[in-house]
Write a protein that holds these residues in place. Structure first.
Motif, PDB file in Angstrom:
ATOM      1  N   CYS A 151      92.890  36.273  -0.015  1.00 56.60           N
ATOM      2  CA  CYS A 151      93.423  35.547  -1.180  1.00 56.60           C
ATOM      3  C   CYS A 151      94.288  36.448  -2.064  1.00 56.60           C
ATOM      4  O   CYS A 151      95.350  36.031  -2.535  1.00 56.60           O
ATOM      5  CB  CYS A 151      92.275  34.962  -2.004  1.00 56.60           C
TER       6      CYS A 151
ATOM      7  N   VAL B 127      93.647  27.362   1.732  1.00 56.05           N
ATOM      8  CA  VAL B 127      94.376  28.152   0.737  1.00 56.05           C
ATOM      9  C   VAL B 127      95.846  27.730   0.686  1.00 56.05           C
ATOM     10  O   VAL B 127      96.458  27.704  -0.387  1.00 56.05           O
ATOM     11  CB  VAL B 127      94.241  29.658   1.032  1.00 56.05           C
TER      12      VAL B 127
ATOM     13  N   THR C  18      85.255  32.142  -2.895  1.00 56.63           N
ATOM     14  CA  THR C  18      85.189  32.980  -1.699  1.00 56.63           C
ATOM     15  C   THR C  18      83.753  33.368  -1.364  1.00 56.63           C
ATOM     16  O   THR C  18      83.519  34.233  -0.533  1.00 56.63           O
ATOM     17  CB  THR C  18      86.027  34.259  -1.882  1.00 56.63           C
TER      18      THR C  18
END
Length: 300
Positions: free
Chosen positions: A19, A212, A291
């Motif tokens: 990320c 994502v 996460t």
């Protein structure tokens, strides 16, 4: 837990690293395509993953359920337990045209009553034939031998005294077959486990990457809806600890509050035309990325 999360990454990176270093995957999702076309590609990918998961998990869970049902029969009350592992061939009269050995569950408080009267429960019950096979808690398993023609009468009279006659006929072949079924199910479960976990890890990565990219699509779309074109806004990934989250919010408000005064005043949900809202509204476009959602390993 951190150990479990470490096993499940995205593109060979742990989730936080993926990320924080996110770059749009042009190969998978060409930027020359429209937002709808990119969305359709992601939706197609996720539909396939979901379909494959249902197929693979159903196969594995069926094995797990069947094995659990067999194992459940090996425990519990003597009234329902599988008797194969408990009894022995020498406990029975087998291959007799006239005689039959039955198995009876007797409550602990009735042991003396049983031992002193079982041969009186029907005609043609063999005196001295009763044998205690096993005792478990508040019950015991007895065998008793009688003429076949008196079995129904014996069952009826035993029931009146709360003795449970099990519907069981000794068969060495069936007992061996049952053991073999359990062994085969255990082997099949182990054999199916490894490829399932391997598939889960690979497709978890694929699903997370798609997810994502959906976040990135929403970030872009809502930023355009709010701030218009050209798209001259900046994106960033922030990871505050719990203690500093409030302080970070205050800092962001002081920096970007001028972008949308209504956010400072706190608009009601749905007050901003064209903006899709699913939580607290801020003067900046914000999405949360979890996460750490793999909380614990489940037994397979």
């Amino acid at each position: 837990s951190s150990g479990i999360n470490a096993e499940y990454g995205a593109n060979n990176k742990d989730l936080k690293t993926y990320c924080s270093t996110f770059v749009w995957d042009v190969a998978k999702f060409p930027t020359k395509l429209s937002i709808k076309e990119i969305h359709d590609i992601i939706a197609k990918n996720m539909t396939k993953i979901e379909k494959d998961f249902k197929t693979k998990s159903t196969t594995y869970n069926n094995l797990k359920t069947n094995l659990a049902q067999h194992e459940k029969k090996e425990s519990g009350s003597l009234v329902t337990r599988n008797l194969g592992p408990i009894v022995k061939e020498e406990d029975f009269v087998v291959s007799s045209e006239y005689l039959i050995t039955v198995v009876v569950v007797v409550p602990k408080m009735s042991y003396k009553e049983w031992e002193g009267s079982y041969w009186k429960l029907a005609d043609f019950v063999v005196p001295g034939s009763s044998k205690k096979i096993v005792e478990d808690g508040e019950q015991a398993l007895y065998t008793v031998t009688m003429f076949r023609k008196t079995l129904d009468a014996f069952k009826n009279n035993a029931r009146e005294r709360k003795f449970v006659v099990r519907d069981f006929t000794y068969s060495k072949e069936k007992i061996e077959q049952s053991k073999k079924e359990v062994t085969n199910l255990q082997k099949a479960k182990v054999k199916a486990y490894v490829p399932l976990i391997r598939w889960l890890k690979g497709n978890f990565s694929e699903a997370f990457v798609n997810w994502v990219h959906v976040k990135a699509l929403r970030l872009f779309t809502e930023s355009v809806l709010r701030y218009g074109l050209p798209a001259t806004f900046m994106t960033a990934v922030l990871e505050p600890n719990k203690k500093s989250e409030k302080k970070l919010r205050e800092k962001l408000y002081s920096m970007y509050g001028n972008l949308d005064k209504s956010a400072v005043e706190g608009p009601e949900m749905g007050d901003i035309p064209g903006v899709y809202m699913t939580g607290d509204y801020h003067p900046y476009v914000y999405f949360d990325i979890n996460t750490s959602f793999v909380e614990s390993a489940r037994e397979f």
